[in-house]
Design a protein around this motif. Sequence first.
Motif, PDB file in Angstrom:
ATOM      1  N   LYS A  27       0.828  -1.219   0.000  1.00 19.01           N
ATOM      2  CA  LYS A  27       0.000   0.000   0.000  1.00 19.01           C
ATOM      3  C   LYS A  27       0.856   1.261   0.000  1.00 19.01           C
ATOM      4  O   LYS A  27       0.577   2.226  -0.728  1.00 19.01           O
ATOM      5  N   ASN A  31       0.797   4.152  -2.730  1.00 19.29           N
ATOM      6  CA  ASN A  31       0.485   5.540  -2.330  1.00 19.29           C
ATOM      7  C   ASN A  31       1.566   6.510  -2.783  1.00 19.29           C
ATOM      8  O   ASN A  31       1.277   7.609  -3.264  1.00 19.29           O
ATOM      9  N   GLU A  34       1.182   7.148  -6.411  1.00 19.68           N
ATOM     10  CA  GLU A  34       0.006   7.996  -6.666  1.00 19.68           C
ATOM     11  C   GLU A  34       0.330   9.457  -6.393  1.00 19.68           C
ATOM     12  O   GLU A  34      -0.023  10.346  -7.170  1.00 19.68           O
TER      13      GLU A  34
END
Length: 446
Positions: A27, A31, A34
Amino acid sequence: MKRTTESVAQCEAMYSVWVVHGTDHSKIAENALELAFFGAANGLEGGKVVTRGKKVLLKPNAGFMGEPGSAVATNPEVLRGAIRFFKKAQASEVVMGEGAITGVDTLESLERSGLLKVAREEGIEVLDMDAFPPVWVPVPGPLIIDSVAVSSCVGDFDLVVSIPVMKTHMYTGATLSVKNLKGCLPRREKIRMHQLMEAKDALPEPERGPAAEGMRQSGQAVGLGEDQTHTGDETYHTLDKAIADIFSAFRGLVPTFALVDGTFGMEGFGPGGGSPVRMDTVIASHNLLAADFVAASLMGFEPAEIPHLTLCAEKGLGPPNVGCCEVWPSDWMRLGRRFTRATPDLMGQVYPGVTIIADQACSGCSSTVVSFLRSYLPKERNENLVIAVGRGAGDHPGCEKAVMIGNCTAKAYKCGKGRAFVKGCPPVPSRVLAAVSTCLSPQETE
Ligand code: SF4
């Protein structure tokens, strides 16, 4: 390392870097990407960096064999996060590629690290970059090499994402996203990078004599210098210059991106024999040098400790220092800790009686030596042991008594140097044990 108003004023540009912390490693990788590609504060007017339709090569670090969590290779969960991000961002192709160090089978290393399993689970293709013919890429503003051979598959991609482990390195201080690009070089070219000499010092092969300034490390200050054979500019080693040149060549070849895996970093005898440090952190940047400056700061390094970063900065390949990085979050330094260095002193403290002669060795044999010492040699009973590694080791005084390790020492051994020879490129530590056992008395090896 704090950014001051004064240092910001000296920056021609600011380079964005994102530091993301968390225990879900897939994750946090997703992230970070992103934020870097689509975040409002990405400094690139989010959307300008288009990922849709792009062919993306993910280049982890699996140069050495290591299990997940050992920090020897990239955390497979970080790879998973990267795969998921680029698929979601509609990349037309997402591929993982690696080329391990000499003596290590790339696919076996990817298997051992868990990277191959994740690549299969996420449905992406895997390339052994050594299986492709090389292409010669010119180096702009060369420091030591005019061109570098790179696996031809690299040119097929629109973006190369360097995903190194945050590690200390016995020759270069640390190995991060810039140095990780070296995995895209064919094996022979990797070796060449470790055996470079300054042009003014290098003689044609048949005439070349003993390296004038070759390195001999012994006794309390054991070291594994590999490329310190030049006599001119003593500030930088040839390998540091070569790494900066490789990065220059890549900049003209393909866009690059850094996702530094600091989930489990490595301190001590990196890159192959250090200890894992859990950091739960990843670092992302569109500029590899910026990411590496931030990662180095998190590891407690001063810039001078990682000369290839300084050289890259001098070549204008990114920010001049960490002060010219805009880092999110602003309190990112709270995530850092000082990594134990891979210094000769450290080795000398642990194995005070061992003498190591190293000249033009690469990380392969050096890591074998570290693994051998750690696995097999009692710390208290190692007097009289001399180990020689690297092509130039046979030129050094004292090598007559040495155990000559690796194919690079074969010629010297044939010429009567050394007490024993261990074949391999690199040899496995158990073979070193067998050779050492024949040279030392039973009390010394038991
Ligand atoms: S023998 Fe050792 S030093 Fe020489 S190229 Fe092979 S791994 Fe590197």
